[in-house]
Motif scaffolding. Structure first.
Motif, PDB file in Angstrom:
ATOM      1  N   GLU B 104       1.085  -1.043   0.080  1.00 19.48           N
ATOM      2  CA  GLU B 104       0.452   0.297  -0.030  1.00 19.48           C
ATOM      3  C   GLU B 104       0.584   0.865   0.171  1.00 19.48           C
ATOM      4  N   GLU B 107       1.800   1.536  -3.918  1.00 17.68           N
ATOM      5  CA  GLU B 107       0.811   2.029  -4.545  1.00 17.68           C
ATOM      6  C   GLU B 107       0.397   3.344  -4.403  1.00 17.68           C
ATOM      7  N   LEU B 108       0.807   3.739  -3.171  1.00 17.08           N
ATOM      8  CA  LEU B 108       0.161   5.157  -2.599  1.00 17.08           C
ATOM      9  C   LEU B 108       0.420   6.557  -3.502  1.00 17.08           C
ATOM     10  N   PRO B 109       1.259   6.452  -4.355  1.00 18.90           N
ATOM     11  CA  PRO B 109       1.344   8.083  -5.641  1.00 18.90           C
ATOM     12  C   PRO B 109       0.745   7.775  -6.272  1.00 18.90           C
ATOM     13  N   LEU B 111      -2.681   5.763  -6.547  1.00 18.03           N
ATOM     14  CA  LEU B 111      -3.566   6.183  -6.093  1.00 18.03           C
ATOM     15  C   LEU B 111      -3.879   7.512  -5.987  1.00 18.03           C
TER      16      LEU B 111
END
Lengths: 861, 225
Positions: B104, B107-109, B111
């Motif tokens: 996660e 993935e953050l950037p 998302l």
């Protein structure tokens, strides 16, 4: 001496350190500081306001009828009035008694619609100070001269008023007494700076004429010779008085009313403490945050020589400072709120209990001390747990972690176990009986359930965040995922905030359900209580203990009108039974009526129950009456009526919500045997089938010209009754609003602190490509999640609290059976308002987050 | 054309009435796939230069061009777009979100940028940094070196043109630091990303293509290999 000097130096050093390490840093966060102090201030203010208002409205209770009663020792009373012969008996009693007969009722000043006690006294014997007041300096031939004033003593149009009314001698005023208006002339004005003796005074004979009550007086006051014991004298005098007359210490009526109001005051106190509980949660949160932020500092000062106790005292001291500041702010706030509260409480007291005139609001040294004690006490107690945690911080661990985040541990499972235990004992408490008529175990159950809810919050927050984060991410975006995870990351802080708001929401929901249930019960009950087509009563504000009458001649005229098939004459008297006020009432059972359902404990048809009263010494009592006096169907009551004492058998118990005083109902014919005054308090008019109700109404209005009568249809009466009902709960709605406001305000402040503590994370988000809108959305989603959790928890807690309110506290306080009802629209609307307010409380913190400089926060380490 | 260009750039701050010169008339061109190391004592301007390169801050004088566009001309939305598309950051203290798993975090950037298939891209980047199998762990369950590799994966997940690393080995022991430097070097070459690294590390000089020595906001020496 040297030791004392060293001690003083040490103390000054400690204070200096306390200021530098604990207080000065707080000023750098003005929002958090302000919100915390305000939370305490509002909690203190509400508690103080209810206490002050309660004292004014009822506590330093001064029944209107004690106006001008002087310092007498005994009073003689009887339902329907004391026979005049008793006055003569007492006057000729071989003892130096001072005997003061009085007529007592109420009159309404037509110009201002102000209701005042109307008191008739023997002005010749005792009223010269009133009669001569302010009239001595008038010209001898004017209407206001002392000579003329004395001559007009027995004139029923002559009245004397208090200076507080601001009306001069000689002015003419219109007085509504019962259903008639009388043109009166003020003959004199007596001094009354405090306004505590505001009344309309007239000669006793004039009062008897105007009230149409001949041959009887309402009360006889007796002043005993110095040295005579009150109880012994009362017993001796009792032996010469008729059986139906009661002799008791003067002011007993006031004491009885004061006791009756105790339950009402206690329930309001409980509600006021909810705002304080919400404030306590917020203090706990503030000090917890303070401990977490200062872990490294704690480690440093411990390494430099501070003891654990020093650390404990430092944090408790911080809390105490919030408490003191909040208390001092709460004092004037509470005084202002008391002014509003007393008006609302006085409406309730008047509607449900007794006519009274609120006393002045007195902010005494005791009140001030009490406010300080509450503010500081609650703050310090709330801070105890986090302060103890601070004192146990290991210096090496704290310093080694540096400024890295420390996540305060919560022992979720242990807390859940505690919650289960508290809930269990709460349920047990709820099942316990009243203690001396007070629902103490009910109050305890409430406290236990609120505490249980608080302990279960970490589990609730964790579970719901875990359960919904995936769905929220899909629906709302990555901001929702981050928000949900953030709530669980700062679990202790989050759960305290949720608990604070949930408590306020629970109060709102529980009171909303209780009031809604009560309202629906009253509405359903009224459907069968109003079988007539029209209802008449004298004009003026209704009150629980006032029963003005309708003239007999008007009653007969109405009964003879075409279109009128029957007129039920209802009559009510205020009596005292076993030291508690009650209402004695009668209905005319010759008038046939039909009822839709039974409102009796036995479930028998109303017609069957009422038929048992006809012409017999049988009575029905109301539910509050049975509760207060521990009687039931089949028991016998002995009442002092007229000149005798008579026994009456209770044939059934009726559900009644008209008044908390409780009533005894008998057949009119039975009542007239003992209390022969035939004038009715109310009329219920039955229109002939086929006749037009509005036509009959118009005819009644025509013949009632010259009388002040209010005419209601059954729908009007229902509306009026509900209006009075809603008015009585105005004070509770105000208390709920304060609690919710404190909670939402606390959330806003706590959110600002959360944003500041998460600045690293928020700064990082900007580095990773989050826009300002996304940062804002993150904070608002978090506020929304928090609001949702609090609403959900508050709703569930509120439901259980409402069960306690409806079936335990209300029942044990007042004796009413309330049927549970969900006021769905009201609750949904209230929850929506709170939810929106919670999201809006995130707006300012969101802006703070957006304005953070990511460069600065990332490189802080 | 250089992917990043500093043209006579100066940066000063005013603090309590005093002016602090962080950068003084520096010029530098950085090409795709080039690994630049900035070395110098604390306060010499390394971090400031990185912030200007990533459009987190703006020059007081001169121009910073990123893919030919001046960063000073960007509004807030433009800066955000730049960070989402062209720039990746790596920090000394890793700066992972402890409430998110490894996957996660990576993935953050994506998302935040609203990109599709974040999971697939994240797992691929974790493979690049040899952290397959740790996707479901939380940061506190990782070693320092593993956390920094996650940070590197996150910085590269959106295939930026420039990677800005501020003391990436500062919180690591020597051997782990060498591993990280080697990884950065490899990824720079493989992905054709321009990497600018501020460092105190002596070992950094061995992996970089260009060594820039800084002192008091100026370039003392620029050595290209």
């Amino acid at each position: 001496m040297a030791a004392l000097k060293r001690s003083r130096v040490a103390e000054m050093s400690r204070l200096k350190l306390f200021y530098r390490l604990m207080l000065r840093p707080s000023f750098r966060e003005p929002v958090r500081l302000t919100v915390t102090v305000l939370a305490v201030a509002f909690g203190v203010a509400v508690v103080l306001a209810i206490d002050l208002a309660g004292n004014a409205a009822a506590g330093s209770f001064h029944s209107s009828m004690e106006t001008l009663a002087g310092d007498n020792d005994l009073e003689v009373v009887a339902p329907g009035g004391v026979p005049e012969s008793v006055v003569a008996t007492l006057a000729t009693y071989p003892s130096a008694l001072r005997v003061s007969p009085r007529m007592e009722d109420f009159a309404v000043l037509e110009d201002s619609q102000q209701t005042l006690p109307l008191i008739g006294v023997d002005l010749i014997a005792e009223g010269t100070r009133y009669a001569a007041a302010q009239s001595d300096h008038s010209p001898p031939d004017s209407a206001t001269s002392g000579k003329h004033a004395l001559q007009r003593l027995t004139d029923p149009q002559s009245i004397w008023v208090s200076s507080n009314l601001h009306k001069p001698a000689g002015e003419k005023v219109s007085l509504l007494v019962n259903d008639r208006v009388y043109e009166c002339t003020i003959r004199g004005v007596y001094p009354d700076e405090s306004g505590s003796e505001n009344a309309i005074l007239m000669d006793i004979a004039g009062a008897q004429r105007i009230l149409n009550r001949f041959g009887r007086v309402d009360r006889i006051l007796i002043k005993l010779p110095p040295g005579d014991a009150i109880e012994k004298s009362a017993a001796e005098l009792k032996s010469v008085l008729p059986a139906g007359v009661e002799i008791r210490p003067q002011g007993t009526g006031t004491d009885e009313n004061r006791k009756m109001l105790a339950a009402f005051r206690w329930n309001l106190r409980l509600l006021s403490y909810i705002a304080l509980v919400v404030g306590a949660f917020l203090i706990y949160n503030t000090i917890s945050v303070s401990v977490v932020r200062r872990r490294a500092e704690i480690g440093i000062v411990r390494a430099l020589g501070a003891s654990r106790v020093d650390v404990l005292i430092a944090f408790l001291g911080e809390a105490a400072c919030f408490g003191v500041a909040g208390a001092f702010l709460g004092l004037p706030l509470g005084r202002v709120m008391a002014s509003g509260a007393v008006k609302l409480m006085a409406l309730t007291v008047e509607s449900l209990y007794v006519s009274s005139r609120p006393g002045s609001i007195a902010l005494t040294p005791f009140s001030i001390l009490w406010a300080l004690l509450i503010g500081v006490g609650v703050s310090v107690i709330s801070a105890l747990s986090p302060a103890r945690e601070a004192m146990n911080v290991s210096p090496t661990d704290a310093m080694a972690q540096g400024r890295r985040e420390y996540i305060a541990r919560t022992n979720m499972w242990r807390d859940l176990l505690i919650a289960a235990g508290l809930a269990f004992f709460g349920v047990l408490s709820a099942g316990m009986p009243a203690v001396a008529g007070k629902p103490l175990f009910g109050y305890l159950a409430t406290v236990l359930l609120i505490a249980a809810s608080g302990y279960s919050m970490p589990a609730l927050v964790t579970f719901l965040s875990w359960a919904t984060s995936g769905l929220l991410k899909k629906l709302v975006g990555v901001e929702a995922l981050l928000a949900a995870r953030s709530l669980t990351a700062a679990l202790r802080r989050t759960s305290v905030l949720v608990a604070a708001l949930a408590t306020a929401v629970a109060m709102m929901v529980s009171v909303g359900i209780m009031v809604g249930s009560f309202r629906q019960t009253v509405v359903s009950w009224m459907n069968d209580q109003l079988p007539a087509d029209l209802y008449l009563r004298p004009a003026g504000d209704p009150a629980a203990d006032r029963h003005p009458t309708i003239s007999l001649d008007l009653t007969e005229k109405i009964a003879a009108l075409p279109g009128v098939s029957a007129v039920d004459r209802l009559r009510a008297y205020e009596i005292s039974y076993q030291g508690k006020p009650a209402t004695l009432a009668s209905v005319d059972l010759r008038v046939l009526r039909s009822y839709r359902s039974s409102d009796f404990f036995s479930g028998r048809p109303t017609e069957v129950v009422l038929s048992q009263l006809r012409g017999q010494n049988n009575v029905i009592v109301s539910e509050p009456f049975t509760y207060k006096h521990a009687v039931k169907a089949g028991d016998t009551l002995t009442l002092a009526l007229g000149e005798s004492r008579a026994s009456f058998k209770i044939v059934d118990v009726a559900y009644d919500y008209a008044s908390e005083r409780g009533y005894i109902l008998m057949d009119r014919e039975t009542m007239l045997r003992y209390l022969p005054d035939p004038t009715p308090s109310n009329l219920a008019v039955f229109v002939t089938p086929g006749a037009n109700v509005e036509d009959v109404r118009r005819r009644i209005q025509e013949i009632a010209a010259g009388h002040r009568i209010l005419i209601f249809s059954d729908r009007d009466l229902r509306t009026e009754a509900i209006r009075i009902f809603d008015r009585t709960f105005a004070i509770t709605y105000a208390l709920e609003a304060v609690a919710v406001f404190v909670a939402v305000m606390g959330i806003a402040g706590a959110f600002v602190a959360l944003v500041i503590d998460r600045r690293r994370e928020l700064g990082l988000m900007r580095f990773l490509g989050a826009s300002s809108a996304q940062i804002r959305k993150l904070i608002l989603v978090e506020a929304g999640l928090l609001g949702f959790l609090a609403n959900l928890a508050g709703f569930v807690l509120g439901y259980f609290l409402s069960l306690i309110l409806v079936f335990v506290i209300n029942k044990q306080s007042f004796g009413w059976t309330i049927r549970f009802h969900w006021p769905v629209t009201v609750i949904l609307a209230a929850l929506s308002v709170v939810y929106v307010a919670t999201i809006l409380s995130g707006l300012y913190p969101a802006e703070v987050a957006v304005r953070l400089n990511p460069l600065g926060v990332i490189h802080e380490e | 054309m250089s992917i990043l260009s500093f043209q006579n750039v100066s940066k000063h701050y005013d603090t309590d009435g005093q002016t602090v010169v962080a950068l003084n008339d520096i010029s530098l061109e950085v090409e795709r796939g080039e690994f630049v190391a900035l070395v110098g004592r604390s306060g010499c301007g390394k971090s400031t230069l990185l912030h200007l390169a990533g459009a987190m801050d703006f020059p007081s004088a001169g121009v910073v061009l990123l893919s030919g566009n001046s960063t000073s001309s960007l509004d807030d939305a433009g800066q955000t777009r730049l960070r989402r598309e062209k720039v990746g950051f790596i920090f000394q203290s890793f700066q992972l979100l402890h409430t998110l798993t490894v996957q996660e975090n990576v993935e953050l950037p994506l998302l935040l940028a609203g990109r599709a298939n974040p999971r697939q891209d994240a797992l691929e980047r974790l493979h690049w940094v040899e952290l397959d199998g740790l996707a479901s762990r939380y940061p506190h369950q990782l070693s320092g070196g593993q956390m920094q590799r996650v940070a590197i994966a996150r910085a590269l997940v959106h295939s930026p043109a420039i990677l800005l690393a501020d003391e990436p080995t500062g919180n690591l022991d020597t051997s782990t630091g060498v591993v990280i430097l080697t990884l950065l070097q490899r990824l720079t070459r493989e992905q054709k990303t321009a990497t600018i690294m501020a460092t105190h590390s002596v070992e950094a000089s061995a992996v970089c293509d260009t060594l820039v020595r800084m002192r008091d906001g100026r370039f003392e020496e620029v050595t290209r290999r």
